[in-house]
Structures are given as structure tokens and as C-alpha cells.
Design a protein around this motif. Structure first.
Motif, PDB file in Angstrom:
ATOM      1  N   UNK A 161       6.307 -69.623  74.171  1.00 23.61           N
ATOM      2  CA  UNK A 161       7.850 -69.208  74.214  1.00 23.61           C
ATOM      3  C   UNK A 161       7.935 -68.759  72.734  1.00 23.61           C
ATOM      4  N   UNK A 162       9.353 -68.736  72.435  1.00 19.61           N
ATOM      5  CA  UNK A 162       9.799 -68.547  71.200  1.00 19.61           C
ATOM      6  C   UNK A 162      10.290 -67.040  71.078  1.00 19.61           C
ATOM      7  N   UNK A 163      10.940 -66.509  72.070  1.00 19.61           N
ATOM      8  CA  UNK A 163      11.638 -65.126  72.042  1.00 19.61           C
ATOM      9  C   UNK A 163      12.591 -65.307  71.289  1.00 19.61           C
ATOM     10  N   UNK A 164      13.311 -66.518  70.950  1.00 19.39           N
ATOM     11  CA  UNK A 164      14.377 -66.461  69.827  1.00 19.39           C
ATOM     12  C   UNK A 164      14.039 -65.934  68.540  1.00 19.39           C
ATOM     13  N   UNK A 165      12.690 -65.717  68.041  1.00 19.41           N
ATOM     14  CA  UNK A 165      12.390 -65.244  66.810  1.00 19.41           C
ATOM     15  C   UNK A 165      12.906 -64.040  66.680  1.00 19.41           C
ATOM     16  N   UNK A 166      12.893 -63.211  67.847  1.00 19.22           N
ATOM     17  CA  UNK A 166      13.499 -61.851  67.670  1.00 19.22           C
ATOM     18  C   UNK A 166      14.991 -61.945  67.287  1.00 19.22           C
ATOM     19  N   UNK A 196      13.066 -58.806  61.601  1.00 24.42           N
ATOM     20  CA  UNK A 196      11.824 -58.390  61.336  1.00 24.42           C
ATOM     21  C   UNK A 196      10.968 -59.123  60.350  1.00 24.42           C
ATOM     22  N   UNK A 197      11.951 -59.376  59.403  1.00 20.67           N
ATOM     23  CA  UNK A 197      11.551 -60.010  58.125  1.00 20.67           C
ATOM     24  C   UNK A 197      12.271 -61.521  57.797  1.00 20.67           C
ATOM     25  N   UNK A 198      12.642 -62.012  59.015  1.00 25.75           N
ATOM     26  CA  UNK A 198      13.307 -63.332  59.082  1.00 25.75           C
ATOM     27  C   UNK A 198      14.476 -63.185  58.248  1.00 25.75           C
ATOM     28  N   UNK A 199      15.167 -62.020  58.069  1.00 25.50           N
ATOM     29  CA  UNK A 199      16.289 -62.077  57.152  1.00 25.50           C
ATOM     30  C   UNK A 199      17.601 -62.587  57.790  1.00 25.50           C
ATOM     31  N   UNK A 200      17.505 -62.898  59.088  1.00 24.49           N
ATOM     32  CA  UNK A 200      18.657 -63.460  59.602  1.00 24.49           C
ATOM     33  C   UNK A 200      18.659 -64.828  59.946  1.00 24.49           C
TER      34      UNK A 200
END
Ligand SMILES: Cc1ncc(COP(=O)(O)O)c(C=O)c1O
Length: 367
Positions: free
Chosen positions: A8-13, A17-21
Motif C-alpha cells: 500500500x502506501x499511495x499516501x506518499x503521493x 516528489x521530494x517529500x517537501x510536503x
């Protein structure tokens, strides 16, 4: 045969792109993975923040020896029967890539946690499996044990179908195994069901029996990656030498050792999880879902329009798992929801009710 990653882990979207959020983590609800909803115990966070600059810049104990000792004490087993690793997924890769090849036969619960099937497929092994539902699960395991497999994987309790067995019932069945069959028991969620017990102490004295435990779900340390494999020390020896040095990070080792001292804190969180899950299960049934399983920290449910529900929820920042890739067969209409905090679960409930009402306008509103 699929070799696609099964997670799973669609929440990473939502994190950029660079985990800036990363700040968005407090707006979204990542209920498509089964990480613990609660934070680590306060003393764990203190231990990390007190020494973080050192922990970040310093190499940790090479084979996580202090953590192996703490895990041994926690599980009441000899530390030599414990192999720490950076998450149980990593231990699955370590072991199965050494044990399996195109000549080997493996039995894996189906549907079940996808990593096992994924690695077995990568290695070209022949994979069989049966569903482990509460009714009939144990006879499937009995049949698997008699099936002359090279490896039988059991996940207790089983994600996502919710089957579980007590340690003593499992010992009885597994004692009939052939000496050529390795048994892997994954206890990732066992802490949420203390009544079933653990096979770790038994595995530590047996040949060919391996138990994996992770601190991801039980001690809220999924981001730090800490787990262990328990087996007879002689069985572990051939895996131990292939575990890369410094695999469990320094923050991971320190946080895990402290977390293992905080059982009261975690026990309370497990009890809260069960209460939230039971309330949420009742609510989901009222608003039109059929609940297929409600165990540990998840609910598996059915709805004819499950795909639309998952998509609509995602557009509201609520990530729910479509478990289709946890099954070798098509599995339409199912969704798996992680239990979250009371507030988040209420938010999920309101959103799901709204989504169902939009999909089927005549459905009565439940308060
Ligand atoms: C049954 C099961 N085992 C293992 C894992 C992986 O856990 P870890 O974070 O230790 O890699 C998961 C994660 O979802 C799981 O469901």
C-alpha cells in the motif's frame, strides 16, 4: 505470476516528489497501511531527541547487539535466538532469497501479506495457498503441513482476512511438520491480540521454525525500521552472516530498546485500538458495508462499489487500501481500512458515509 511490488502506501503521493510536503501528514489519513496510529511512548521520543545529533552522525552497534539482548528479554528467549533487522520485510527478503529457487515449493496464505508471494515469485518458486478465514483456517494449515512444502508461511493474525490461532493450537499442528519443511510465522500484529500468545519461545528451541516480529505496528516505529527473526541459534547462523552491518539505524536501536520498556503505554493503546475498531465496524455495517474481518488494527470490508469508494476517499485525503494485489485471484469489491485515532476514524466515517450517499442517494443517514 506477478513480481510487482505488493505494498500500500499511495499516501506518499501527497507528500511531494521530494517529500517537501511532510506537513500534509497531519491533514491526510494514511489508512492504506497498517502502521500504528499512536505515537511512540513519550520516553521513546525523549530518548531520540536527547541524543539525535549523535545518533544521526554515529555508526550504531554493528549487529544491533544491545537490541538483540533487549528483544530477548522482552520475548523471554536467549539473545542468540534473535536476529535483529531493519523491518520484517527486510528479514523476509534475507531469508527467502536464500531458501527459495525454482525447485522449491512454498505455501502462503492467499489472500495474504503480499511480500511473501512477491519474493517467492522473484525466486521462481512454486507457490500454493489457501485463504485463511476464521472458519476453516486451521484445516488449511493442517493440509499445508502435510503437503511436503519446503516452506509454509503463517501470518498470525492474518492480514487481511483476520484469521488467528492461539500459540498452543499452532504448536500442536506444527509439531506434525516434516523435518524438510521450514515454517515461518509472522507475528506482525500479534501484540494487538495478547490472548493468542507468541510462538517465539517455542521457535527458539525448534529446528526449522522461524518467527518474525516487527516493532513497526506494535511500537509505532515503522519509520525507524526495527524487527527481528527468532529461531534456534543454529538455524539463524546461516542467515546472520548475510545481514549487512549497521542494518538497524542508531535511532532505530535506541528507540526500540526504550519502547520495549514501555509496555503499559502500548497495552493501553492496543486496548483503545480495539475499542475504536469495534465502534467503527458497527458504523460501517450501518452505512452499508459488509464487514469481512475486523481484527488487530484493521477492518476488511466489502462494497459493490469499493473501487469508487477508495478513489473518492483518496480525493478527500483519506487513503484506503484496495487489497486486490494481496490475492492471486481477482478480488473485486473489497477494501481494507486501518484503524486510526478516534478523531481520524470519525473523519473517515463521515467521509465514507457521504461518499456512499453520493453513490446511492436513497441510503438513510446514520448519526
Ligand atoms: C503481515 C505483515 N508482515 C510484515 C509486514 C512488514 O512490516 P515491517 O515494517 O516490519 O517491514 C507487514 C506490513 O504491512 C505485514 O502486514
Amino acid at each position: 505470476m506477478t513480481t510487482e511490488c505488493p505494498h500500500g502506501g499511495r499516501f506518499y503521493n501527497a507528500l511531494g516528489d521530494r517529500l517537501e510536503n511532510l506537513g500534509r501528514l497531519s491533514d491526510i489519513i494514511p489508512a492504506d497501511v497498517l502502521d500504528a496510529w499512536f505515537p511512540p511512548a513519550p520516553s521513546v521520543l525523549d530518548a531520540l531527541s536527547d541524543s539525535l545529533p549523535w545518533l544521526a552522525k554515529t555508526s550504531p552497534p554493528v549487529h544491533a547487539e544491545p537490541l538483540a539482548e533487549a528483544l530477548g528479554e522482552f520475548l523471554s528467549i536467549d539473545k542468540h535466538a534473535v536476529l535483529p533487522g531493519p523491518g520484517s520485510s527486510s528479514l523476509i527478503f534475507l531469508a527467502l532469497t536464500r531458501w527459495l529457487n525454482s525447485q522449491t515449493r512454498v505455501w502462503i496464505p492467499d489472500p495474504g501479506y503480499g511480500e511473501y508471494r512477491h519474493v517467492a515469485n522473484l525466486m521462481g518458486a512454486k507457490v500454493d495457498g489457501q485463504p485463511l478465514w476464521p472458519a476453516g483456517g486451521m484445516s488449511s494449515i493442517q493440509a499445508a503441513i502435510r503437503g511436503d512444502y519446503d516452506l509454509v508461511v503463517i501470518v498470525n493474525p492474518n492480514n487481511p482476512t483476520g484469521w488467528s490461532a492461539t500459540a498452543s493450537d499452532l504448536v500442536e499442528v506444527l509439531s506434525q511438520r516434516s523435518p524438510n519443511t521450514k515454517i515461518w510465522i509472522d507475528e506482525a500484529y500479534a501484540a494487538y491480540m495478547p490472548e493468542i500468545g507468541s510462538l517465539a519461545p517455542w521457535a527458539a528451541t525448534q529446528r526449522g521454525v522461524f518467527v518474525s516480529r516487527t516493532l513497526s505496528k506494535s511500537h509505532s516505529l515503522s519509520g525507524l525500521r526495527a524487527a527481528c527473526l527468532i529461531a534456534h541459534p543454529d538455524e539463524l547462523a546461516s542467515l546472520r552472516k548475510f545481514m549487512p552491518p549497521w542494518s538497524v539505524s542508531f535511532p532505530g536501536q535506541v528507540a526500540s530498546i526504550q519502547a520495549l520498556r514501555e509496555q503499559n503505554y502500548y497495552r493501553q493503546r492496543y486496548a483503545e485500538t480495539v475499542a475504536t475498531r469495534e465502534n467503527f465496524t458497527t458504523f460501517l455495517v450501518k452505512i452499508g458495508f459488509k464487514v469481512l474481518a475486523s481484527e488487530a488494527n484493521w477492518i476488511l470490508a466489502h462494497h459493490d462499489q469499493a473501487n469508487q469508494v477508495v478513489r473518492e476517499a483518496e480525493s478527500r485525503g483519506i487513503y484506503i487500501r484496495d487489497p486486490a494485489n494481496m490475492s492471486s485471484q481477482p478480488w473485486p469489491g473489497t477494501l481494507r481500512i486501518a484503524v486510526r485515532s478516534v478523531e481520524e476514524t470519525q473523519r473517515m466515517g463521515e467521509a465514507l458515509q457521504q461518499i456512499l450517499q453520493d453513490l446511492q442517494p436513497n441510503f438513510p443517514r446514520v448519526s
